[in-house]
Design a protein around this motif. Structure first.
Motif, mmCIF file in Angstrom:
data_model
loop_
_atom_site.group_PDB
_atom_site.id
_atom_site.type_symbol
_atom_site.label_atom_id
_atom_site.label_comp_id
_atom_site.label_asym_id
_atom_site.label_seq_id
_atom_site.Cartn_x
_atom_site.Cartn_y
_atom_site.Cartn_z
ATOM 1 N N ARG A 105 89.068 23.781 26.345
ATOM 2 C CA ARG A 105 87.682 23.729 26.812
ATOM 3 C C ARG A 105 87.242 22.283 27.060
ATOM 4 N NH1 ARG A 105 84.142 28.457 25.270
ATOM 5 N NH2 ARG A 105 85.636 30.079 24.680
ATOM 6 N N ARG A 106 86.176 22.156 27.857
ATOM 7 C CA ARG A 106 85.570 20.848 28.075
ATOM 8 C C ARG A 106 84.163 20.849 27.476
ATOM 9 N NH1 ARG A 106 87.695 20.902 34.042
ATOM 10 N NH2 ARG A 106 85.670 21.775 34.524
ATOM 11 N N PRO A 107 83.659 19.689 27.067
ATOM 12 C CA PRO A 107 82.290 19.643 26.539
ATOM 13 C C PRO A 107 81.297 20.123 27.585
ATOM 14 C CG PRO A 107 83.467 17.590 26.087
ATOM 15 C CD PRO A 107 84.317 18.369 27.038
ATOM 16 N N LEU A 108 80.281 20.871 27.138
ATOM 17 C CA LEU A 108 79.263 21.348 28.073
ATOM 18 C C LEU A 108 78.312 20.217 28.441
ATOM 19 C CD1 LEU A 108 78.341 24.849 26.599
ATOM 20 C CD2 LEU A 108 79.766 24.340 28.588
ATOM 21 N N PRO A 109 77.891 20.160 29.698
ATOM 22 C CA PRO A 109 76.956 19.113 30.100
ATOM 23 C C PRO A 109 75.552 19.367 29.585
ATOM 24 C CG PRO A 109 77.363 20.608 31.932
ATOM 25 C CD PRO A 109 78.297 21.015 30.828
ATOM 26 N N VAL A 111 71.607 19.986 30.024
ATOM 27 C CA VAL A 111 70.895 20.787 31.030
ATOM 28 C C VAL A 111 70.342 19.911 32.147
ATOM 29 C CG1 VAL A 111 68.907 22.283 31.442
ATOM 30 C CG2 VAL A 111 70.331 22.642 29.419
ATOM 31 N N ARG A 112 69.695 18.815 31.799
ATOM 32 C CA ARG A 112 69.121 17.948 32.836
ATOM 33 C C ARG A 112 70.212 17.368 33.738
ATOM 34 N NH1 ARG A 112 63.732 16.911 32.329
ATOM 35 N NH2 ARG A 112 62.798 17.136 30.254
ATOM 36 N N ALA A 113 71.342 17.009 33.147
ATOM 37 C CA ALA A 113 72.435 16.474 33.955
ATOM 38 C C ALA A 113 72.949 17.513 34.946
ATOM 39 C CB ALA A 113 73.569 16.006 33.044
ATOM 40 N N LEU A 114 72.928 18.779 34.547
ATOM 41 C CA LEU A 114 73.380 19.840 35.441
ATOM 42 C C LEU A 114 72.387 20.062 36.582
ATOM 43 C CD1 LEU A 114 75.897 21.747 35.290
ATOM 44 C CD2 LEU A 114 74.324 23.522 34.534
ATOM 45 N N LEU A 115 71.103 19.902 36.270
ATOM 46 C CA LEU A 115 70.060 20.138 37.277
ATOM 47 C C LEU A 115 69.873 18.958 38.228
ATOM 48 C CD1 LEU A 115 67.329 21.841 35.055
ATOM 49 C CD2 LEU A 115 68.969 22.961 36.592
ATOM 50 N N THR A 116 70.297 17.782 37.797
ATOM 51 C CA THR A 116 70.135 16.581 38.627
ATOM 52 C C THR A 116 71.459 15.837 38.734
ATOM 53 O OG1 THR A 116 69.403 15.335 36.691
ATOM 54 C CG2 THR A 116 67.685 16.331 38.068
ATOM 55 N N PRO A 117 72.443 16.418 39.405
ATOM 56 C CA PRO A 117 73.758 15.765 39.505
ATOM 57 C C PRO A 117 73.681 14.493 40.336
ATOM 58 C CG PRO A 117 73.643 17.633 41.002
ATOM 59 C CD PRO A 117 72.382 17.666 40.179
ATOM 60 N N GLU A 118 74.649 13.621 40.131
ATOM 61 C CA GLU A 118 74.680 12.359 40.873
ATOM 62 C C GLU A 118 74.917 12.587 42.363
ATOM 63 O OE1 GLU A 118 77.481 9.731 39.123
ATOM 64 O OE2 GLU A 118 76.443 9.609 37.193
ATOM 65 N N SER A 119 75.643 13.633 42.680
ATOM 66 C CA SER A 119 75.887 13.957 44.094
ATOM 67 C C SER A 119 75.377 15.358 44.380
ATOM 68 C CB SER A 119 77.385 13.863 44.416
ATOM 69 O OG SER A 119 78.110 14.784 43.626
ATOM 70 N N GLY A 120 74.737 15.524 45.513
ATOM 71 C CA GLY A 120 74.237 16.837 45.899
ATOM 72 C C GLY A 120 72.889 17.153 45.283
ATOM 73 N N THR A 121 72.341 18.299 45.676
ATOM 74 C CA THR A 121 71.038 18.755 45.201
ATOM 75 C C THR A 121 71.161 20.171 44.682
ATOM 76 O OG1 THR A 121 69.905 17.389 46.850
ATOM 77 C CG2 THR A 121 68.635 19.167 45.831
ATOM 78 N N VAL A 122 70.628 20.423 43.511
ATOM 79 C CA VAL A 122 70.613 21.767 42.942
ATOM 80 C C VAL A 122 69.314 22.443 43.354
ATOM 81 C CG1 VAL A 122 70.544 23.087 40.790
ATOM 82 C CG2 VAL A 122 72.105 21.145 41.019
ATOM 83 N N ARG A 123 69.439 23.529 44.096
ATOM 84 C CA ARG A 123 68.257 24.227 44.600
ATOM 85 C C ARG A 123 68.148 25.666 44.113
ATOM 86 N NH1 ARG A 123 68.343 23.306 50.967
ATOM 87 N NH2 ARG A 123 66.411 24.493 50.789
ATOM 88 N N ARG A 124 69.265 26.251 43.742
ATOM 89 C CA ARG A 124 69.266 27.636 43.251
ATOM 90 C C ARG A 124 69.985 27.696 41.908
ATOM 91 N NH1 ARG A 124 65.908 27.687 46.321
ATOM 92 N NH2 ARG A 124 65.520 29.032 48.124
ATOM 93 N N VAL A 125 69.275 28.207 40.895
ATOM 94 C CA VAL A 125 69.809 28.281 39.534
ATOM 95 C C VAL A 125 69.659 29.711 39.031
ATOM 96 C CG1 VAL A 125 69.425 27.531 37.149
ATOM 97 C CG2 VAL A 125 69.319 25.863 39.008
ATOM 98 N N ALA A 126 70.649 30.180 38.303
ATOM 99 C CA ALA A 126 70.560 31.468 37.614
ATOM 100 C C ALA A 126 70.448 31.213 36.122
ATOM 101 C CB ALA A 126 71.783 32.315 37.910
ATOM 102 N N VAL A 127 69.520 31.909 35.483
ATOM 103 C CA VAL A 127 69.338 31.822 34.033
ATOM 104 C C VAL A 127 69.580 33.209 33.454
ATOM 105 C CG1 VAL A 127 67.734 31.319 32.152
ATOM 106 C CG2 VAL A 127 67.626 29.988 34.276
ATOM 107 N N PHE A 128 70.470 33.304 32.468
ATOM 108 C CA PHE A 128 70.756 34.581 31.819
ATOM 109 C C PHE A 128 70.349 34.507 30.361
ATOM 110 C CE2 PHE A 128 73.786 34.486 35.373
ATOM 111 C CZ PHE A 128 73.407 35.667 36.008
ATOM 112 N N GLU A 129 69.436 35.415 29.980
ATOM 113 C CA GLU A 129 68.947 35.457 28.604
ATOM 114 C C GLU A 129 69.670 36.537 27.817
ATOM 115 O OE1 GLU A 129 64.704 35.547 26.249
ATOM 116 O OE2 GLU A 129 65.043 37.097 27.762
ATOM 117 N N ASP A 130 70.478 36.116 26.848
ATOM 118 C CA ASP A 130 71.090 37.012 25.858
ATOM 119 C C ASP A 130 71.933 38.131 26.459
ATOM 120 O OD1 ASP A 130 69.635 35.382 24.225
ATOM 121 O OD2 ASP A 130 68.201 36.902 23.584
#
Length: 274
Positions: A105-109, A111-130
């Motif tokens: 496994r790799r360390p999980l990033p 949350v903010r780093a995932l939403l604001t990556p250095e390259s590209g733009t995050v515009r669509r996110v899926a959130v799964f609760e439980d």
């Protein structure tokens, strides 16, 4: 290049990563704690390796050595050859795909780093609760990969996307969609709003708009939030969400399986160009 090693004893400690694969409770505790996950089948193993996950070892039946020859030749981790009956005694089931790999496994990033990556733009996110069913979560990841979702966020109690069944159902899509877990839920839902996302909770209710109405509002950054099987989203999440959204249905059907609902929502809200 790894020289395959024949192992005849199912109790050989070198096969320890593969023991009791059908014991879900055991594997859910053990795999994250030991930093490993199991990839099953030729395609999934290749996709895990291509995504940059390091191999700890590989377990093959003899007839799969030629199929996996290029992977074996490139491997720096040990490759164990076992008879089918030995593999079954180790894993607890008939390994009909004939090939397993233990991956690191790799360390999980963050949350903010995932939403604001250095390259590209995050515009669509899926959130799964439980979401607790591994097959549902694997299918949802496959939908996300196929239908343009930029990132997946999981609550702390969600199933493990790297559990063997989830990986298999996703056909390895879990390796290619960026994902992480919230630390605190539902408080961390506010992070999405801080990053400019509109949160849309998929639910039935008096204030729910249709999915078509949501699409017509043309939100630049949208997070689609899906609840657990059976109970749906918690009241706290429903109270915090910006929008409540329903998928219109006929024939007296009131809801879809969460994996099916995610596919419909991802397709309808996908970002199109041109």
């Amino acid at each position: 290049m790894a020289e395959p090693i024949t192992v005849d004893d199912p109790d050989d400690p070198r096969l320890g990563d593969y023991t009791g694969l059908t014991d879900v409770a055991l594997r859910r505790r053990r795999e994250p704690a030991e930093g490993l996950f199991i990839a099953e089948g030729e395609k999934v193993i290749r996709r895990a390796a291509n995504a940059g996950y390091a191999m700890r070892s590989m377990l093959l039946s003899a007839k799969w050595t030629e199929v996996m020859r290029d992977v074996i030749d490139e491997a720096t981790a040990p490759v164990y050859l076992v008879a089918p009956e030995v593999a079954e005694r180790v894993t607890g089931y008939h390994v009909h795909r004939g090939a397993l790999a233990s991956m690191q496994r790799r360390p999980l990033p963050d949350v903010r780093a995932l939403l604001t990556p250095e390259s590209g733009t995050v515009r669509r996110v899926a959130v799964f609760e439980d979401i607790v069913d591994h097959a549902n979560l694997g299918a949802a990841f496959r939908n996300a990969a196929a239908l343009g979702v930029d990132a997946v966020l999981l609550t702390p109690r969600c199933a493990d996307p790297l559990y063997r069944r989830a990986v298999k159902v996703s056909m390895g899509s879990v390796f290619h969609v960026p994902w992480t877990r919230f630390d605190t839920w539902p408080a961390d839902l506010g992070l999405l709003r801080e990053e400019g996302f509109t949160t849309a909770a998929l639910c039935l209710g008096d204030r729910s708009i249709t999915l078509d109405e949501l699409v017509a509002r043309r939100h630049e950054k949208l997070a689609l939030v899906f609840g657990t099987e059976g109970d749906g989203l918690t009241p706290e999440v429903l109270a915090a969400a910006d929008e409540h959204v329903r998928i219109p249905m006929d024939a007296g059907v009131d809801s879809l399986n969460v994996a099916a609902a995610s596919a419909v929502a991802f397709y309808a809200t996908r970002v199109t160009t041109g």
